[in-house]
Scaffold this motif. Structure first.
Motif, PDB file in Angstrom:
ATOM      1  N   GLU A  33       0.831  -1.208   0.000  1.00 48.61           N
ATOM      2  CA  GLU A  33       0.000   0.000   0.000  1.00 48.61           C
ATOM      3  C   GLU A  33       0.864   1.254   0.000  1.00 48.61           C
ATOM      4  OE1 GLU A  33      -2.365  -0.546   3.447  1.00 48.61           O
ATOM      5  OE2 GLU A  33      -3.548  -2.201   2.594  1.00 48.61           O
ATOM      6  N   ILE A  34       1.949   1.236   0.770  1.00 48.54           N
ATOM      7  CA  ILE A  34       2.858   2.389   0.792  1.00 48.54           C
ATOM      8  C   ILE A  34       3.574   2.539  -0.541  1.00 48.54           C
ATOM      9  CG2 ILE A  34       5.000   3.237   1.829  1.00 48.54           C
ATOM     10  CD1 ILE A  34       4.018   2.230   4.499  1.00 48.54           C
ATOM     11  N   LEU A  35       3.915   1.431  -1.164  1.00 45.42           N
ATOM     12  CA  LEU A  35       4.564   1.489  -2.473  1.00 45.42           C
ATOM     13  C   LEU A  35       3.656   2.169  -3.490  1.00 45.42           C
ATOM     14  CD1 LEU A  35       6.963   0.602  -4.302  1.00 45.42           C
ATOM     15  CD2 LEU A  35       5.697  -1.521  -4.714  1.00 45.42           C
ATOM     16  N   ILE A  36       2.375   1.842  -3.495  1.00 46.92           N
ATOM     17  CA  ILE A  36       1.442   2.473  -4.428  1.00 46.92           C
ATOM     18  C   ILE A  36       1.261   3.945  -4.086  1.00 46.92           C
ATOM     19  CG2 ILE A  36      -0.959   2.487  -5.203  1.00 46.92           C
ATOM     20  CD1 ILE A  36      -0.983  -0.522  -4.948  1.00 46.92           C
ATOM     21  N   GLU A  37       1.173   4.256  -2.810  1.00 43.13           N
ATOM     22  CA  GLU A  37       1.041   5.659  -2.403  1.00 43.13           C
ATOM     23  C   GLU A  37       2.254   6.474  -2.828  1.00 43.13           C
ATOM     24  OE1 GLU A  37      -0.930   7.771  -0.735  1.00 43.13           O
ATOM     25  OE2 GLU A  37      -2.673   6.481  -0.386  1.00 43.13           O
ATOM     26  N   LYS A  38       3.439   5.888  -2.710  1.00 43.99           N
ATOM     27  CA  LYS A  38       4.666   6.637  -2.988  1.00 43.99           C
ATOM     28  C   LYS A  38       4.916   6.778  -4.485  1.00 43.99           C
ATOM     29  CE  LYS A  38       8.455   4.469  -1.947  1.00 43.99           C
ATOM     30  NZ  LYS A  38       9.091   4.160  -3.248  1.00 43.99           N
ATOM     31  N   ASP A  39       4.938   5.669  -5.208  1.00 45.23           N
ATOM     32  CA  ASP A  39       5.386   5.707  -6.594  1.00 45.23           C
ATOM     33  C   ASP A  39       4.267   5.940  -7.594  1.00 45.23           C
ATOM     34  OD1 ASP A  39       8.348   4.886  -7.542  1.00 45.23           O
ATOM     35  OD2 ASP A  39       7.986   4.149  -5.531  1.00 45.23           O
ATOM     36  N   TRP A  40       3.019   5.840  -7.200  1.00 48.24           N
ATOM     37  CA  TRP A  40       1.913   6.073  -8.114  1.00 48.24           C
ATOM     38  C   TRP A  40       1.116   7.325  -7.738  1.00 48.24           C
ATOM     39  CZ3 TRP A  40       1.077   3.297 -12.555  1.00 48.24           C
ATOM     40  CH2 TRP A  40       1.832   2.125 -12.703  1.00 48.24           C
ATOM     41  N   LEU A  41       0.663   7.378  -6.506  1.00 53.18           N
ATOM     42  CA  LEU A  41      -0.179   8.510  -6.102  1.00 53.18           C
ATOM     43  C   LEU A  41       0.642   9.763  -5.845  1.00 53.18           C
ATOM     44  CD1 LEU A  41      -2.464   6.468  -3.689  1.00 53.18           C
ATOM     45  CD2 LEU A  41      -3.088   7.336  -5.944  1.00 53.18           C
ATOM     46  N   SER A  42       1.749   9.627  -5.110  1.00 51.21           N
ATOM     47  CA  SER A  42       2.536  10.798  -4.741  1.00 51.21           C
ATOM     48  C   SER A  42       3.289  11.375  -5.932  1.00 51.21           C
ATOM     49  CB  SER A  42       3.510  10.437  -3.618  1.00 51.21           C
ATOM     50  OG  SER A  42       4.297  11.545  -3.255  1.00 51.21           O
ATOM     51  N   PHE A  43       3.851  10.516  -6.778  1.00 57.45           N
ATOM     52  CA  PHE A  43       4.642  10.992  -7.919  1.00 57.45           C
ATOM     53  C   PHE A  43       3.797  11.291  -9.155  1.00 57.45           C
ATOM     54  CE2 PHE A  43       8.481   9.669  -5.661  1.00 57.45           C
ATOM     55  CZ  PHE A  43       9.383  10.632  -6.091  1.00 57.45           C
ATOM     56  N   GLY A  44       2.491  11.327  -9.003  1.00 61.73           N
ATOM     57  CA  GLY A  44       1.658  11.928 -10.030  1.00 61.73           C
ATOM     58  C   GLY A  44       1.276  11.068 -11.200  1.00 61.73           C
ATOM     59  N   TYR A  45       0.863   9.820 -10.954  1.00 62.20           N
ATOM     60  CA  TYR A  45       0.269   9.056 -12.052  1.00 62.20           C
ATOM     61  C   TYR A  45      -1.148   9.576 -12.297  1.00 62.20           C
ATOM     62  CZ  TYR A  45      -1.935   5.255 -14.619  1.00 62.20           C
ATOM     63  OH  TYR A  45      -2.636   4.544 -15.556  1.00 62.20           O
ATOM     64  N   LYS A  46      -1.508   9.737 -13.565  1.00 58.96           N
ATOM     65  CA  LYS A  46      -2.774  10.395 -13.931  1.00 58.96           C
ATOM     66  C   LYS A  46      -3.927   9.386 -13.925  1.00 58.96           C
ATOM     67  CE  LYS A  46      -2.350  13.284 -17.363  1.00 58.96           C
ATOM     68  NZ  LYS A  46      -2.030  13.823 -18.707  1.00 58.96           N
ATOM     69  N   PHE A  47      -4.402   9.049 -12.723  1.00 54.48           N
ATOM     70  CA  PHE A  47      -5.489   8.075 -12.612  1.00 54.48           C
ATOM     71  C   PHE A  47      -6.761   8.580 -13.291  1.00 54.48           C
ATOM     72  CE2 PHE A  47      -2.898   6.219  -9.236  1.00 54.48           C
ATOM     73  CZ  PHE A  47      -3.137   4.862  -9.418  1.00 54.48           C
ATOM     74  N   LEU A  48      -7.080   9.825 -13.139  1.00 53.05           N
ATOM     75  CA  LEU A  48      -8.323  10.351 -13.720  1.00 53.05           C
ATOM     76  C   LEU A  48      -8.316  10.239 -15.237  1.00 53.05           C
ATOM     77  CD1 LEU A  48     -11.037  11.816 -13.310  1.00 53.05           C
ATOM     78  CD2 LEU A  48      -9.783  13.982 -13.467  1.00 53.05           C
TER      79      LEU A  48
END
Length: 897
Positions: free
Chosen positions: A394-409
């Motif tokens: 969960e922290i890995l996804i928060e750090k490398d995907w959510l925090s570093f700006g993957y464009k989920f929308l």
């Protein structure tokens, strides 16, 4: 809500997985619900964002109006209404509820769990200081520091507020370096290895452009990153790290062609001449559009199988179940597994460079949020056992995907589009031709609307989860979570029930649009749901064995907790697609790793992107005003073995090209449309006044980039000369004129092994139609050699009588690429029975297939047969037969076989 035209429709037939049951459909503000009559099946709840496409079909022969609904969970079901008005109302209602105009209309902003979830710290589960402190920032090493330069997201809006950079780099340097990276996404630390001080940093592509821009700040920045383990004062312990600084890598995840295309748009890739102690590798992972199209082929294959199964069931009195009608060949042709294999291949490369070579890795693609996030997170998953636990993942996804700006929308397409709601009933009416034409135009307009919104969608995060599943399948005892946990993550990525995956960057989640509380305070985190006791109990892996990750273990097969997956061992995640393993994968066939991986590259001369995107880096013919190169050394006769040989490889084999100095400030600017000094001029070099007139000028070798601009990639002589047919014809005419002059001025005995010019001179004796045939012989031919005669065939190219002066050609001021002057004609000599052939001063064209050289002026069939050594014939047998060569087999004189 006004969008709901009808909230309930009874006696609706629902066809799913080959079975048809009756029930009632309910439309709420955020869900489509189907309740089966008699409770035969569980209720089907479908959040509107999970709907990927709805198709309304014409009425059937039984008078039913069907709607086909496709979901992002790869499920398909059909609803059959007895009244067409109900079908229209449901179709329009679902369309209005699915296509959102704002992110704040999504289900996440209205979801309130009842009863409340037992945990509520999901939004604070990831703390940069705690996570990087766990890695050793500030304790094990002092070479890295936290910076608040982006605390208000002013430096880079898509980056996190907390960044970790080398201690030697000041915030002022960061400000300057950010201007050199696309979207200001500078290199930032994302992982520090536990066994050494090797690091993974990530960024976006540099803004190099075709002018080869540089940034001293960026170069110093990356140099400092690659030296964070060597400074004595940077570590608590000054022990030497074995193998460090040997293979620091800059990973460019793109294919070289994509990097070239970005260079033309002002971006590009690093020039390795300016980055010390590092090499570069291209992984060849395709862009988001290729991934979207690949998955679309998989979905199309699944839908075709569902349609076929439904058709079989409709034709039979009893429904058939358990029959596999899925085309596994079509699944393999989609390329989906090949893409995943390429991602895992890059993951293994990064993992080995970090753990085995104790060296640093810098990862980027184009903007640094798609392929970069995939490679960075998967590499950390293999390197650190902590990320294979529930909380660590969960922290890995928060750090490398959510925090570093993957464009989920944007990538997930949460707002949907009218394009995905198709009505195929326009032509079912009985109107005239005008009505049919208007309906056709309306349908075509519906197909091409909202393209700008749709083209941003891509299954990048889905691809990451499926790659994790590949590693989990290969190492089933090394993960604390099971397949269901990954499946739940995929489902809630698209359900929009939680606020975690509905925004593009950290700033949008924590700040919002300023009109109210931030979204993190208005929505529920998905981690609160997944960390609830009931969910965790179902998501734990019963075969998980943490003792296998013991770093101090020296047992046979111990790997210190570092996994190395097999990139070829990939299979479809059949549970996600709702199929069986046998149905989707069948017999396991290893996927061949793609050959697009290029590297390691140490300098610009080895970089195919720099050669292709920068014309000044390729050997090009200089303009007439430039000083010509020296002609003291002859070019080799034999062509390179590779017809697509790059310019730098050709330069290394041709001395004159290697001696050219075209680097640095002396490079000409890229002016492809200049008429005076075009870098892509195909004219041969014109000797200047101070050059030796006795030495003919030589055209330079043509690179792949030049062939692209000049000949469109066609490997022929015509593409190199001109696209004008008349000019090419004049060049051929001039070539034959020169050959005739050479023939008339030659004297002396014929050499046993003629040069290339002599071979062409022999061909020039082709007589005109109706003339008497000539017999060419040589006194030096062997006694057993029978001379051959050329029959009466007119040369179709001989438009000018060779006895008269030839007409002036358009290429008269340049060198004839076929003929030679009398002074420069090179002949071969015979000494002691050994043939010695001098090299031709002309470069051999690697794109033209050369005929075999004539061994003597008089060629006999016996010599050809003897040289071939066919069968068990004796020399006497081989010399006993001879025949004349018919010119009808070679009317243009292009070669003798």
């Amino acid at each position: 809500m006004d969008a709901i035209r009808v909230s309930k429709v009874e006696h609706v037939l629902c066809t799913k997985n080959g079975s048809t049951l009756s029930g009632t459909i309910h439309l709420t503000a955020h869900h489509l619900i189907f309740r089966y009559d008699g409770g035969k099946e569980n209720e089907m709840w479908v959040p509107y964002p999970l709907i990927s496409q709805v198709t309304r079909l014409p009425q059937t022969l039984q008078g039913q109006s069907p709607l086909t609904v496709h979901c992002r969970t790869f499920e398909t079901f059909s609803l059959h209404f007895s009244a067409e008005s109900d079908a229209i109302d449901v179709f329009e209602s679902v369309k209005e509820l699915t296509v959102a105009t704002s992110v704040f209309q999504l289900y996440a902003f209205f979801y309130s769990p009842n009863p409340p979830l037992p945990t509520s710290n999901g939004w604070s589960i990831y703390s940069p200081r705690d996570e990087f402190g766990r890695m050793g920032i500030g304790t094990r090493t002092k070479a890295w520091r936290f910076t608040d330069v982006n605390k208000d997201y002013s430096l880079c809006p898509t980056y996190p507020a907390k960044l970790i950079v080398p201690t030697k780099i000041s915030d002022t340097t960061l400000q300057y370096a950010s201007k050199y990276r696309s979207k200001c996404r500078i290199p930032a630390l994302t992982y520090l290895h536990w066994s050494n001080f090797a690091s993974i940093t990530r960024c976006s592509q540099p803004m190099v452009g075709i002018t080869q821009n540089r940034s001293i700040q960026d170069e110093k920045f990356i140099e400092a990153v690659f030296q964070t383990h060597v400074s004595p004062e940077s570590r608590v312990s000054n022990t030497i790290v074995y193998g460090a600084t040997t293979t620091n890598l800059i990973i460019d995840a793109r294919p070289t062609a994509n990097a070239v295309a970005n260079t033309a748009k002002g971006a590009g890739t690093e020039n390795m001449d300016h980055y010390k102690d590092a090499k570069k590798v291209y992984l060849g992972i395709d862009h988001i559009h290729a991934m979207r199209e690949s998955l679309a082929k998989v979905v199309e294959t699944l839908r075709e199988a569902d349609t076929l199964l439904a058709s079989i069931n409709s034709d039979l009195s009893e429904q058939v179940s358990g029959v596999s009608v899925l085309d596994r060949g079509a699944l393999r042709r989609s390329g989906w597994l090949r893409h995943i294999s390429a991602i895992l291949e890059g993951t293994v490369l990064i993992t080995r460079n970090i753990h085995i070579n104790s060296s640093h890795v810098l990862i980027h693609c184009s903007d640094g949020w798609d392929r970069t996030s995939q490679l960075s997170s998967l590499s950390q998953l293999c390197l650190d056992p902590y990320y294979r636990t529930l909380k660590g993942f969960e922290i890995l996804i928060e750090k490398d995907w959510l925090s570093f700006g993957y464009k989920f929308l944007d990538r997930c397409g949460h707002l949907s589009s009218d394009k995905f709601f198709v009505s195929n009933t326009e032509f079912s009416g009985s109107g005239g031709g005008a009505d049919a034409a208007q309906a056709f135009l309306a349908s075509m307009q519906n197909r091409f609307t909202s393209q700008n919104h749709v083209k941003e969608t891509s299954p990048v995060f889905h691809q990451f989860l499926e790659s994790v599943r590949q590693i989990q399948r290969q190492f089933p005892e090394r993960f604390e979570f099971n397949e269901r946990f990954l499946h739940q993550l995929y489902y809630h990525t698209y359900s929009c029930q939680f606020g975690t995956f509905v925004f593009n960057c950290e700033r949008e989640r924590k700040v919002g649009d300023g009109s109210g509380p931030p979204p993190c305070d208005r929505t529920v985190s998905v981690w609160d749901f997944l960390n609830s006791p009931s969910e965790m109990e179902q998501n734990l892996n019963p075969s998980y064995d943490p003792s296998l990750d013991d770093r101090a273990s020296r047992a046979p097969g111990a790997d210190m907790g570092v996994l190395t997956p097999n990139p070829k061992d990939v299979r479809f995640w059949h549970e996600l697609y709702g199929r069986t393993d046998e149905e989707m994968n069948g017999r396991q066939i290893p996927v061949a790793v793609r050959p697009e991986l290029v590297g390691p590259i140490e300098g610009s001369e080895d970089d195919p992107v720099n050669r292709a995107s920068t014309p000044s880096n390729v050997p090009l013919p200089p303009s007439p005003s430039k000083t010509p190169m020296s002609n003291s050394q002859p070019l080799p006769r034999n062509p390179p073995p590779n017809p697509l040989l790059d310019s730098d490889e050709l330069s290394s084999s041709v001395p004159e090209l290697a001696s050219l100095n075209i680097s640095g400030s002396n490079r000409e600017s890229f002016r492809p449309f200049s008429s005076t000094s075009s870098s892509f001029s195909m004219k041969p070099q014109v000797p200047s006044s101070n050059s030796d007139p006795s030495q003919p000028s030589r055209p330079l070798a043509i690179s792949k980039a030049q062939e692209f601009f000049v000949g469109g990639g066609v490997k022929s002589v015509w593409g190199k000369l001109s696209s004008n047919a008349s000019a090419a014809f004049s060049a051929v005419q001039g070539a034959y004129d020169g050959v005739a002059r050479d023939l008339n001025t030659r004297s002396g005995p014929a050499s046993p092994v003629p040069s290339k010019s002599e071979e062409m001179n022999i061909r020039s004796h082709l007589p005109s139609w109706g003339e008497e045939a000539h017999t060419i012989s040589s006194s030096s031919s062997p006694p057993s050699s029978a001379s051959f005669s050329l029959p009466t065939v007119r040369n179709p190219w001989a438009t000018v009588n060779t006895s008269r002066p030839s007409a002036t050609s358009v290429f008269s001021s340049y060198e004839n690429p076929w003929g030679q002057s009398e002074e420069s004609a090179l002949t071969s000599t015979s000494t002691g029975g050994e043939n010695t052939t001098l090299s031709s001063p002309l470069p051999a064209d690697p794109t033209v297939s050369h005929p075999p050289t004539l061994r003597t002026a008089t060629i006999s069939r016996s010599q050809s047969v003897a040289s071939a050594r066919v069968g068990g014939e004796t020399d006497a047998d081989k010399s006993s037969s001879s025949s004349s060569l018919s010119a009808s087999s070679d009317p243009l004189g292009v070669g003798l076989s």
